[in-house]
Design a protein around this motif. Sequence first.
Motif, mmCIF file in Angstrom:
data_model
loop_
_atom_site.group_PDB
_atom_site.id
_atom_site.type_symbol
_atom_site.label_atom_id
_atom_site.label_comp_id
_atom_site.label_asym_id
_atom_site.label_seq_id
_atom_site.Cartn_x
_atom_site.Cartn_y
_atom_site.Cartn_z
ATOM 1 N N GLN A 1 0.821 -1.204 0.000
ATOM 2 C CA GLN A 1 0.000 0.000 0.000
ATOM 3 C C GLN A 1 0.864 1.266 0.000
ATOM 4 N N ARG A 2 2.105 1.117 -0.454
ATOM 5 C CA ARG A 2 3.033 2.251 -0.410
ATOM 6 C C ARG A 2 3.648 2.508 -1.790
ATOM 7 N N ILE A 3 4.092 3.737 -2.000
ATOM 8 C CA ILE A 3 4.897 4.075 -3.172
ATOM 9 C C ILE A 3 6.215 4.677 -2.681
ATOM 10 N N HIS A 4 7.255 4.516 -3.504
ATOM 11 C CA HIS A 4 8.611 4.849 -3.067
ATOM 12 C C HIS A 4 9.295 5.758 -4.075
ATOM 13 N N PHE A 5 10.000 6.743 -3.572
ATOM 14 C CA PHE A 5 10.699 7.706 -4.423
ATOM 15 C C PHE A 5 12.204 7.573 -4.192
ATOM 16 N N TRP A 6 12.927 7.348 -5.307
ATOM 17 C CA TRP A 6 14.358 7.075 -5.281
ATOM 18 C C TRP A 6 15.126 8.217 -5.937
ATOM 19 N N ASN A 7 16.352 8.441 -5.458
ATOM 20 C CA ASN A 7 17.289 9.337 -6.135
ATOM 21 C C ASN A 7 17.862 8.581 -7.330
ATOM 22 N N LEU A 8 17.627 9.089 -8.531
ATOM 23 C CA LEU A 8 17.998 8.366 -9.746
ATOM 24 C C LEU A 8 19.515 8.243 -9.900
ATOM 25 N N LYS A 9 20.243 9.264 -9.505
ATOM 26 C CA LYS A 9 21.691 9.256 -9.689
ATOM 27 C C LYS A 9 22.404 8.405 -8.640
ATOM 28 N N THR A 10 22.012 8.544 -7.388
ATOM 29 C CA THR A 10 22.696 7.802 -6.320
ATOM 30 C C THR A 10 22.082 6.423 -6.111
ATOM 31 N N ARG A 11 20.904 6.185 -6.713
ATOM 32 C CA ARG A 11 20.186 4.907 -6.601
ATOM 33 C C ARG A 11 19.862 4.583 -5.146
ATOM 34 N N GLU A 12 19.428 5.613 -4.408
ATOM 35 C CA GLU A 12 19.059 5.473 -3.008
ATOM 36 C C GLU A 12 17.583 5.794 -2.814
ATOM 37 N N LEU A 13 16.947 5.071 -1.899
ATOM 38 C CA LEU A 13 15.560 5.336 -1.537
ATOM 39 C C LEU A 13 15.505 6.583 -0.666
ATOM 40 N N GLU A 14 14.702 7.586 -1.083
ATOM 41 C CA GLU A 14 14.675 8.859 -0.358
ATOM 42 C C GLU A 14 13.399 9.074 0.444
ATOM 43 N N GLN A 15 12.247 8.603 -0.075
ATOM 44 C CA GLN A 15 11.000 8.838 0.641
ATOM 45 C C GLN A 15 9.985 7.759 0.290
ATOM 46 N N THR A 16 9.196 7.375 1.275
ATOM 47 C CA THR A 16 8.095 6.435 1.081
ATOM 48 C C THR A 16 6.800 7.096 1.495
ATOM 49 N N VAL A 17 5.760 6.930 0.683
ATOM 50 C CA VAL A 17 4.432 7.473 0.990
ATOM 51 C C VAL A 17 3.475 6.301 1.178
ATOM 52 N N ASP A 18 2.891 6.196 2.373
ATOM 53 C CA ASP A 18 1.919 5.148 2.671
ATOM 54 C C ASP A 18 0.534 5.647 2.258
ATOM 55 N N LEU A 19 -0.112 4.913 1.350
ATOM 56 C CA LEU A 19 -1.408 5.334 0.827
ATOM 57 C C LEU A 19 -2.576 4.864 1.694
#
Length: 433
Positions: A211-229
Amino acid sequence: MSLYRSPQEAMKGPAEEFLYLACLHEGTGVDKPDFLAVVDTEQGQIVHELPLPNVGDELHHFGWNRCSSACHGPDRSHLIVPGFRSSRFHIVNVADDPRRPRIEKVIEPEEVVEKTGYTRPHTVHCMPGDNIVVSMLGDAEGNGAGGFAVLDAQTFELKGRWENGGEIPGLNYDFWYQPRKNVLVSTEFGEPNAYEPGFDLADVEKGRYGQRIHFWNLKTRELEQTVDLGEKGLVPLEVRWLHDPDADEGFVAAALSSVVWHFHRNGSWAAEPVVEVESVPLEGWPFPVPGLITDQLVSMDDRFLYLANWLHGDVRQYDISDPRNPKLTGRLWLGGVIGKPSDAGRELSGGPNMIQLSYDGRRLYVSNSLYSTWDNQFYPEMRSWLLRIDCDPNGGMEVDRDFFVDFHDRPDGPARAHEMRLQGGDCTTEIFQ
């Protein structure tokens, strides 16, 4: 060349003469390999079939070696066709004879596990930097996983994992990236051990679906933020950014909740529900029937959003000129379990599942197979098909009754149609730098 510098240029590209379609025998009782079909879009018929080397791959999603954001290699020379159930990768050459593709290379699941630790490949996107990235849904034992595999876009060697070794989500499904904004967004389906045998509502309550979506830094390939829907965001599947390369927003469709969310960034990422499909009580069902939004896409001009409700049986068109306030402009009934009369001029089995739109926004292709065990659970008498819808550029839709491909009455036994890729790219392959 079929690569474009902008969405506006892509919209002026030539119309597709044929498309590639993932077809499976898994679940039909036919003990034969799945195959990639070539469908002539002018004749409305299959003109070639490419069988895979093995039985039981379960073809699902697949993609190109190159799109408009990636400057590596020749022009759309190969399709990367994973087996969703087998975790086997097929590299298909479409350059030598586009209407008669051939398998050039196969990557076996043992190598996939050895080099990545992952299984169950799903979405395929070409990426800048000589990479092809694939979302992976499981670990070696079929538990949930939230990472990505990388293939070399020149040699098609499996490089390993995409993420840099930091924190990753527990689940994965679809993804999209926006180069100018340095961001990749990913979604969540469920644990393979939960969805592969069929759907059980108890698994949702046990947290085995996402039930979540995830936002990643494209260059560093790191997970930056998760939004729980939350409860209105159960099982977020297909995610689509606006095609405008400067856009900081898009849509994700939560299948089980049957809610489309608009995500956007204002400092940090947030999401709000903008389309809600009401569940329908139905005799014999232990709970009201959800629409089950299995696919959605955005037209190349960012004017319309299309979605498919697999259980209800309708395809919808929304005007998203104001992305925060979509307006329903078209709706067609194409099967489903709730018994609505068909708008196709014929009775249809199953419900609309995968959709694909031409660059110019005029032709929407629709197929009806979701996943073998779910097909058999919800539509035990499924007869599979591919049809086409004519889309009015000012809003509205009508079924093209001269275009219909039947996958049931076949000399080799029934097959089922899933995702399609149009000849020179389409509205879910192209990302712009």
